[in-house]
Design a protein around this motif. Structure first.
Motif, PDB file in Angstrom:
ATOM      1  N   SER A 189      11.346  -5.299  -4.073  1.00  6.32           N
ATOM      2  CA  SER A 189      11.800  -4.017  -3.529  1.00  6.32           C
ATOM      3  C   SER A 189      11.104  -2.893  -4.280  1.00  6.32           C
ATOM      4  O   SER A 189      10.633  -3.078  -5.407  1.00  6.32           O
ATOM      5  CB  SER A 189      13.319  -3.861  -3.641  1.00  6.32           C
ATOM      6  N   GLY A 190      11.033  -1.743  -3.635  1.00  2.90           N
ATOM      7  CA  GLY A 190      10.404  -0.586  -4.256  1.00  2.90           C
ATOM      8  C   GLY A 190      10.065   0.443  -3.203  1.00  2.90           C
ATOM      9  O   GLY A 190      10.350   0.275  -2.006  1.00  2.90           O
ATOM     10  N   THR A 191       9.449   1.516  -3.647  1.00  4.21           N
ATOM     11  CA  THR A 191       9.102   2.631  -2.774  1.00  4.21           C
ATOM     12  C   THR A 191       7.711   2.441  -2.197  1.00  4.21           C
ATOM     13  O   THR A 191       6.795   1.984  -2.884  1.00  4.21           O
ATOM     14  CB  THR A 191       9.163   3.950  -3.567  1.00  4.21           C
ATOM     15  N   VAL A 192       7.549   2.779  -0.918  1.00  4.86           N
ATOM     16  CA  VAL A 192       6.232   2.684  -0.288  1.00  4.86           C
ATOM     17  C   VAL A 192       5.290   3.744  -0.876  1.00  4.86           C
ATOM     18  O   VAL A 192       5.741   4.823  -1.267  1.00  4.86           O
ATOM     19  CB  VAL A 192       6.345   2.867   1.247  1.00  4.86           C
ATOM     20  N   PRO A 193       3.988   3.415  -0.977  1.00  2.00           N
ATOM     21  CA  PRO A 193       3.385   2.118  -0.693  1.00  2.00           C
ATOM     22  C   PRO A 193       3.795   1.073  -1.745  1.00  2.00           C
ATOM     23  O   PRO A 193       3.619   1.313  -2.938  1.00  2.00           O
ATOM     24  CB  PRO A 193       1.895   2.396  -0.740  1.00  2.00           C
ATOM     25  N   LEU A 194       4.338  -0.062  -1.276  1.00  2.08           N
ATOM     26  CA  LEU A 194       4.858  -1.106  -2.168  1.00  2.08           C
ATOM     27  C   LEU A 194       3.863  -2.259  -2.221  1.00  2.08           C
ATOM     28  O   LEU A 194       3.577  -2.883  -1.205  1.00  2.08           O
ATOM     29  CB  LEU A 194       6.211  -1.592  -1.664  1.00  2.08           C
ATOM     30  N   THR A 195       3.344  -2.529  -3.423  1.00  2.13           N
ATOM     31  CA  THR A 195       2.384  -3.625  -3.610  1.00  2.13           C
ATOM     32  C   THR A 195       3.121  -4.857  -4.096  1.00  2.13           C
ATOM     33  O   THR A 195       3.781  -4.823  -5.135  1.00  2.13           O
ATOM     34  CB  THR A 195       1.299  -3.227  -4.624  1.00  2.13           C
ATOM     35  N   VAL A 196       3.007  -5.940  -3.328  1.00  2.33           N
ATOM     36  CA  VAL A 196       3.710  -7.188  -3.625  1.00  2.33           C
ATOM     37  C   VAL A 196       2.687  -8.304  -3.841  1.00  2.33           C
ATOM     38  O   VAL A 196       1.794  -8.503  -3.016  1.00  2.33           O
ATOM     39  CB  VAL A 196       4.676  -7.571  -2.486  1.00  2.33           C
ATOM     40  N   GLN A 197       2.825  -9.020  -4.944  1.00  2.00           N
ATOM     41  CA  GLN A 197       1.960 -10.160  -5.232  1.00  2.00           C
ATOM     42  C   GLN A 197       2.762 -11.445  -5.068  1.00  2.00           C
ATOM     43  O   GLN A 197       3.832 -11.594  -5.653  1.00  2.00           O
ATOM     44  CB  GLN A 197       1.406 -10.094  -6.660  1.00  2.00           C
ATOM     45  N   VAL A 198       2.256 -12.352  -4.250  1.00  2.00           N
ATOM     46  CA  VAL A 198       2.914 -13.644  -4.071  1.00  2.00           C
ATOM     47  C   VAL A 198       2.181 -14.698  -4.889  1.00  2.00           C
ATOM     48  O   VAL A 198       0.977 -14.592  -5.125  1.00  2.00           O
ATOM     49  CB  VAL A 198       2.966 -14.059  -2.584  1.00  2.00           C
ATOM     50  N   ASP A 210       4.821  -8.072   8.594  1.00  2.00           N
ATOM     51  CA  ASP A 210       4.382  -6.798   9.169  1.00  2.00           C
ATOM     52  C   ASP A 210       3.152  -6.983  10.044  1.00  2.00           C
ATOM     53  O   ASP A 210       2.384  -6.052  10.260  1.00  2.00           O
ATOM     54  CB  ASP A 210       4.091  -5.790   8.048  1.00  2.00           C
ATOM     55  N   GLY A 211       2.976  -8.223  10.547  1.00  2.00           N
ATOM     56  CA  GLY A 211       1.820  -8.520  11.387  1.00  2.00           C
ATOM     57  C   GLY A 211       0.624  -9.035  10.621  1.00  2.00           C
ATOM     58  O   GLY A 211      -0.402  -9.367  11.223  1.00  2.00           O
ATOM     59  N   THR A 212       0.732  -9.119   9.302  1.00  2.00           N
ATOM     60  CA  THR A 212      -0.370  -9.588   8.470  1.00  2.00           C
ATOM     61  C   THR A 212      -0.146 -11.040   8.074  1.00  2.00           C
ATOM     62  O   THR A 212       0.966 -11.423   7.687  1.00  2.00           O
ATOM     63  CB  THR A 212      -0.497  -8.728   7.204  1.00  2.00           C
ATOM     64  N   THR A 213      -1.209 -11.853   8.166  1.00  2.00           N
ATOM     65  CA  THR A 213      -1.134 -13.263   7.796  1.00  2.00           C
ATOM     66  C   THR A 213      -2.294 -13.623   6.864  1.00  2.00           C
ATOM     67  O   THR A 213      -3.251 -12.851   6.712  1.00  2.00           O
ATOM     68  CB  THR A 213      -1.184 -14.175   9.035  1.00  2.00           C
ATOM     69  N   SER A 214      -2.196 -14.803   6.264  1.00  2.00           N
ATOM     70  CA  SER A 214      -3.268 -15.299   5.400  1.00  2.00           C
ATOM     71  C   SER A 214      -3.172 -16.812   5.328  1.00  2.00           C
ATOM     72  O   SER A 214      -2.080 -17.384   5.390  1.00  2.00           O
ATOM     73  CB  SER A 214      -3.157 -14.710   3.987  1.00  2.00           C
ATOM     74  N   ASN A 215      -4.338 -17.465   5.194  1.00  2.00           N
ATOM     75  CA  ASN A 215      -4.398 -18.916   5.012  1.00  2.00           C
ATOM     76  C   ASN A 215      -4.874 -19.303   3.619  1.00  2.00           C
ATOM     77  O   ASN A 215      -5.180 -20.473   3.377  1.00  2.00           O
ATOM     78  CB  ASN A 215      -5.324 -19.542   6.065  1.00  2.00           C
ATOM     79  N   LEU A 216      -4.927 -18.341   2.709  1.00  4.67           N
ATOM     80  CA  LEU A 216      -5.325 -18.625   1.334  1.00  4.67           C
ATOM     81  C   LEU A 216      -4.126 -19.132   0.542  1.00  4.67           C
ATOM     82  O   LEU A 216      -2.987 -18.731   0.798  1.00  4.67           O
ATOM     83  CB  LEU A 216      -5.882 -17.370   0.670  1.00  4.67           C
ATOM     84  N   GLN A 217      -4.403 -19.980  -0.446  1.00  2.00           N
ATOM     85  CA  GLN A 217      -3.291 -20.453  -1.278  1.00  2.00           C
ATOM     86  C   GLN A 217      -2.665 -19.289  -2.044  1.00  2.00           C
ATOM     87  O   GLN A 217      -1.438 -19.172  -2.116  1.00  2.00           O
ATOM     88  CB  GLN A 217      -3.767 -21.527  -2.252  1.00  2.00           C
ATOM     89  N   ILE A 218      -3.491 -18.456  -2.635  1.00  2.00           N
ATOM     90  CA  ILE A 218      -2.998 -17.261  -3.331  1.00  2.00           C
ATOM     91  C   ILE A 218      -3.691 -16.050  -2.701  1.00  2.00           C
ATOM     92  O   ILE A 218      -4.823 -15.706  -3.071  1.00  2.00           O
ATOM     93  CB  ILE A 218      -3.273 -17.323  -4.838  1.00  2.00           C
ATOM     94  N   PRO A 219      -3.068 -15.425  -1.724  1.00  2.43           N
ATOM     95  CA  PRO A 219      -3.696 -14.277  -1.064  1.00  2.43           C
ATOM     96  C   PRO A 219      -3.715 -13.056  -1.972  1.00  2.43           C
ATOM     97  O   PRO A 219      -2.983 -12.993  -2.960  1.00  2.43           O
ATOM     98  CB  PRO A 219      -2.812 -14.053   0.157  1.00  2.43           C
ATOM     99  N   PRO A 220      -4.543 -12.076  -1.645  1.00  3.05           N
ATOM    100  CA  PRO A 220      -4.545 -10.831  -2.429  1.00  3.05           C
ATOM    101  C   PRO A 220      -3.186 -10.137  -2.346  1.00  3.05           C
ATOM    102  O   PRO A 220      -2.380 -10.404  -1.456  1.00  3.05           O
ATOM    103  CB  PRO A 220      -5.639  -9.994  -1.743  1.00  3.05           C
ATOM    104  N   ALA A 221      -2.939  -9.258  -3.309  1.00  2.49           N
ATOM    105  CA  ALA A 221      -1.697  -8.478  -3.297  1.00  2.49           C
ATOM    106  C   ALA A 221      -1.564  -7.751  -1.960  1.00  2.49           C
ATOM    107  O   ALA A 221      -2.531  -7.226  -1.410  1.00  2.49           O
ATOM    108  CB  ALA A 221      -1.698  -7.488  -4.447  1.00  2.49           C
ATOM    109  N   HIS A 222      -0.339  -7.768  -1.440  1.00  8.06           N
ATOM    110  CA  HIS A 222      -0.094  -7.168  -0.127  1.00  8.06           C
ATOM    111  C   HIS A 222       0.610  -5.824  -0.289  1.00  8.06           C
ATOM    112  O   HIS A 222       1.545  -5.698  -1.093  1.00  8.06           O
ATOM    113  CB  HIS A 222       0.759  -8.098   0.729  1.00  8.06           C
ATOM    114  N   VAL A 223       0.172  -4.842   0.478  1.00  9.51           N
ATOM    115  CA  VAL A 223       0.720  -3.490   0.381  1.00  9.51           C
ATOM    116  C   VAL A 223       1.522  -3.170   1.641  1.00  9.51           C
ATOM    117  O   VAL A 223       1.004  -3.243   2.764  1.00  9.51           O
ATOM    118  CB  VAL A 223      -0.395  -2.447   0.194  1.00  9.51           C
ATOM    119  N   TYR A 224       2.812  -2.860   1.444  1.00  5.73           N
ATOM    120  CA  TYR A 224       3.664  -2.386   2.535  1.00  5.73           C
ATOM    121  C   TYR A 224       3.618  -0.864   2.547  1.00  5.73           C
ATOM    122  O   TYR A 224       4.055  -0.220   1.590  1.00  5.73           O
ATOM    123  CB  TYR A 224       5.093  -2.885   2.344  1.00  5.73           C
ATOM    124  N   LYS A 225       3.093  -0.313   3.618  1.00  3.88           N
ATOM    125  CA  LYS A 225       2.892   1.126   3.694  1.00  3.88           C
ATOM    126  C   LYS A 225       4.022   1.851   4.413  1.00  3.88           C
ATOM    127  O   LYS A 225       4.137   3.071   4.315  1.00  3.88           O
ATOM    128  CB  LYS A 225       1.564   1.423   4.398  1.00  3.88           C
TER     129      LYS A 225
END
Length: 660
Positions: A216-225, A241-256
């Motif tokens: 959780s956090g304020t937008v833009p929120l950067t989340v690392q999985v 949010d419509g974004t997908t990835s097939n990488l084992q460790i995808p880049p940090a994702h930003v919720y805007k």
């Protein structure tokens, strides 16, 4: 010429005709014609119809045979003198089903008047073994036990994957899925025997697992999985949010965009496809440009880049540039309000961008808004910990006392008592450590608030502050700051009210109760969309009834019979978590007795779950209870008071009010 005849021991019953028959050929001497051998054997028990003699010039390779009928002797003629022959016997039944071979004997055929000799051969062993288990999920540990019969002089295991062993019994781990043929070969001088079993190994079903930071956090929120799945060779991420990835460790994702999102991970592998693992992400709206009254924002001194301040859901966000707050003049951004006389300001610096190791964000009391004003402040820095800094004379030099190695998030507090200014720091907002103090003869009318400088005129520093509170002696009497509103809910005999001053909210309310099927109370509130948490310390509450109530509430509507949840302090019944799960329905209660004001209460909404907490210090929280209710997304959150006596007003004061 004389020859040597051989006699077989008895054959085994026909019930074992397909197995090895432990039959010995007995040897005896007799006169016979050259080029022949006389053989004899003991009769086999069971339904035997006859016997066949097999022979040849190589051991185990019989190229000729004769049928001896039911006799237990036979003469094999037309043999070459001087040659060695090998003999074995089989019994057969009426359907011509044959047994296994007897033991083998050999004879060398001599010329006239010579004697040949025979030798008895050891029976070959019969290979057999058990395998436990014979099927399972990789890695599969199989125990193999040799159960062969007969004398074994040599054995070899072949596990079917290119590995072998010569142990009598052994264990084998199959790490890869597949179908394997495990074989055991045993041998001795009498022969060789091999038997096999099938081992079936299946791949493990993959399991999806991961962590997400932060959630959780304020937008833009950067989340690392971070993936922690097992038995996986393929990954399918969906960030909600419509974004997908097939990488084992995808880049940090930003919720805007503000909203509630679900991160989902499904993994696949040789064993199939997993069920989805999900984690909820809450991206909150950024602070608006409007500060609640009476807060005001201003750049002090020559900042080069304009700063700003905003407020949303209990969090203050400041952006500021400037050379520094130091030496003889300052340049920074200041969110402030007037302060008359003594006071204390507290804030937790949640984060601060590292524009310089001496960038600063914290709390300040300042005599004027001039760049060279006298002031005192306690600030957090990216590289130098917490610093207590002050300027004791107008346009004079600044002084510093700092505690290194402290990082955001961290709490700071500044107190004015007459001419003494004292700075404190805390890791939890409960246990405070003094940083330093100074005596300065500032005027009674000052400014108190939040300050930020980037210590870099080419960059803006960003800082967020929460748990901000300002206290002065007395109780609040001023108007509520925006966006707070106040109303009486339900039927109250006396009109209630709410006020705010220097960080303290004061509510007055009558009403029969907040209970049963309908409520009557005073409510200071603001709108809430989706999830949220409200915290407050109930500083005091007049005892109009042992069940008078003051606390925090999330309410679906302003109707008297609305669904709601609240956690309140009472004069005689401690802290109570109470809720109404259906419109106009009965109320429910969970209470912790023997707790008295001042005391902290907290209420959290996460989806359909409402959870109540109580605390003696605002740092260590104890859960009172929780309930699942399907309230609408748009609700009201705030402070509530009821006198539980419709003929009088109960007065409650709240401080350390925070809304997230």
């Amino acid at each position: 010429m004389p020859t040597t005849a051989s006699k077989f021991n008895s054959l085994k019953p026909l019930s074992r005709l397909l197995g090895w028959l432990s039959v010995l050929i007995a040897c005896f001497a007799t006169n016979a014609f050259a080029g022949q051998v006389n053989l004899g054997w003991n009769a086999s028990t069971g339904s035997v119809s006859g016997y066949r003699v097999y022979y040849g010039t190589a051991s185990g390779n019989y190229t000729s045979q004769i049928d001896a009928g039911a006799a237990t002797t036979a003469t094999v003629a037309s043999l070459a003198d001087g040659a060695t022959y090998y003999f074995a016997v089989k019994a057969y039944d009426g359907a011509k089903n044959e047994s296994g071979f007897s033991n083998e004997v050999s004879q060398t055929v001599a010329g006239t008047n010579s004697t040949t000799s025979t030798s008895s051969t050891t029976a070959a062993p019969v290979s057999s073994f058990t395998a436990t288990p014979t099927s399972g999920v990789a890695p599969l540990l199989v125990t193999l036990t040799d159960t062969s019969t007969g004398t074994v002089s040599e054995r070899v295991w072949d596990f079917g994957d290119g590995t072998t062993s010569t142990s009598q019994s052994t264990m084998k781990t199959y790490n890869t899925a597949g179908v394997y043929t495990a074989k055991l070969t045993v041998k001795n001088a009498g022969g060789t025997s091999t038997v096999s079993q099938t081992i079936s190994v299946t791949a493990a079903v993959p399991t999806a697992s991961f962590t997400a930071t932060p959630t959780s956090g304020t937008v833009p929120l950067t989340v690392q999985v971070a993936d922690s799945s097992t038995n996986a060779t393929g990954w399918n991420w969906n960030f909600g949010d419509g974004t997908t990835s097939n990488l084992q460790i995808p880049p940090a994702h930003v919720y805007k965009t503000a909203g509630n999102y679900t991160v989902s991970l499904t993994v696949s592998g040789p064993g199939g496809t997993s069920t989805a693992k999900t984690i909820s992400i809450t991206a909150k709206a950024a602070a608006t440009a409007t500060l609640p009254s009476p807060w005001v924002d201003k750049d002090i001194g020559n900042v080069v880049i304009a700063g700003s301040a905003g407020y949303s859901n209990g969090t203050y966000t400041l952006k500021g540039a400037g050379v520094d707050i130091w030496e003889t003049a300052d340049s920074f951004n200041f969110a402030y309000q007037p302060l008359n006389g003594d006071g204390t300001i507290v804030a937790r610096v949640a984060n601060l961008t590292n524009t310089n190791s001496w960038a600063k964000a914290g709390v300040m009391i300042r005599e004027s808004l001039d760049a060279n004003s006298r002031h005192a402040m306690v600030v957090l820095t990216p590289g130098n910990g917490v610093a207590f800094q002050y300027r004791a004379t107008v346009g004079g030099s600044s002084s510093n006392i700092n505690v290194s190695a402290l990082k955001a998030p961290y709490w700071v507090k500044l107190t004015r008592a007459g001419t003494t200014f004292t700075a404190y720091q805390s890791a939890n907002g409960s246990t405070w450590t003094k940083v330093g103090s100074v005596t300065m003869n500032l005027s009674a009318n000052t400014y108190v608030g939040l300050a930020i400088t980037s210590h870099n005129t080419a960059a803006i520093a960003n800082a967020t502050f929460d748990n901000v509170s300002l206290s002065v002696g007395g109780i609040g009497t001023g108007a509520l700051p925006s966006p707070w509103l106040n109303t009486d809910v339900g039927t109250v005999a006396l009109t209630g009210s709410a006020g705010y001053s220097n960080g303290t909210y004061t509510l007055k309310g009558a009403g029969v109760d907040i209970w049963e099927t309908a409520d009557s109370f005073n409510f200071a509130y603001q709108p809430l969309n989706g999830d949220g948490t409200i915290v407050a310390r109930v500083a005091n509450l007049t005892n109009t009834n042992s069940w008078a109530k003051a606390g925090v509430m999330i309410r679906e509507s302003l109707d008297a019979n609305s669904r709601h949840a609240m956690v309140v302090l009472t004069p005689g019944n401690g802290v109570a978590f109470q809720y109404r799960a259906t419109v106009g329905g009965s109320s429910s209660n969970i209470n912790v007795s023997a707790l008295k004001a001042p005391y902290w209460v907290k209420l959290t909404r996460a989806g359909t779950t409402f959870t109540a907490y109580q605390s003696a210090n605002g740092s260590t929280w104890t859960k009172v209870g929780s309930v699942t209710m399907n309230l609408s997304a748009n609700t009201y959150v705030g402070l509530a008071v009821t006198s539980h006596n419709n003929t009088v007003l109960a007065t409650a004061s709240f401080d350390n009010v925070a809304f997230k």
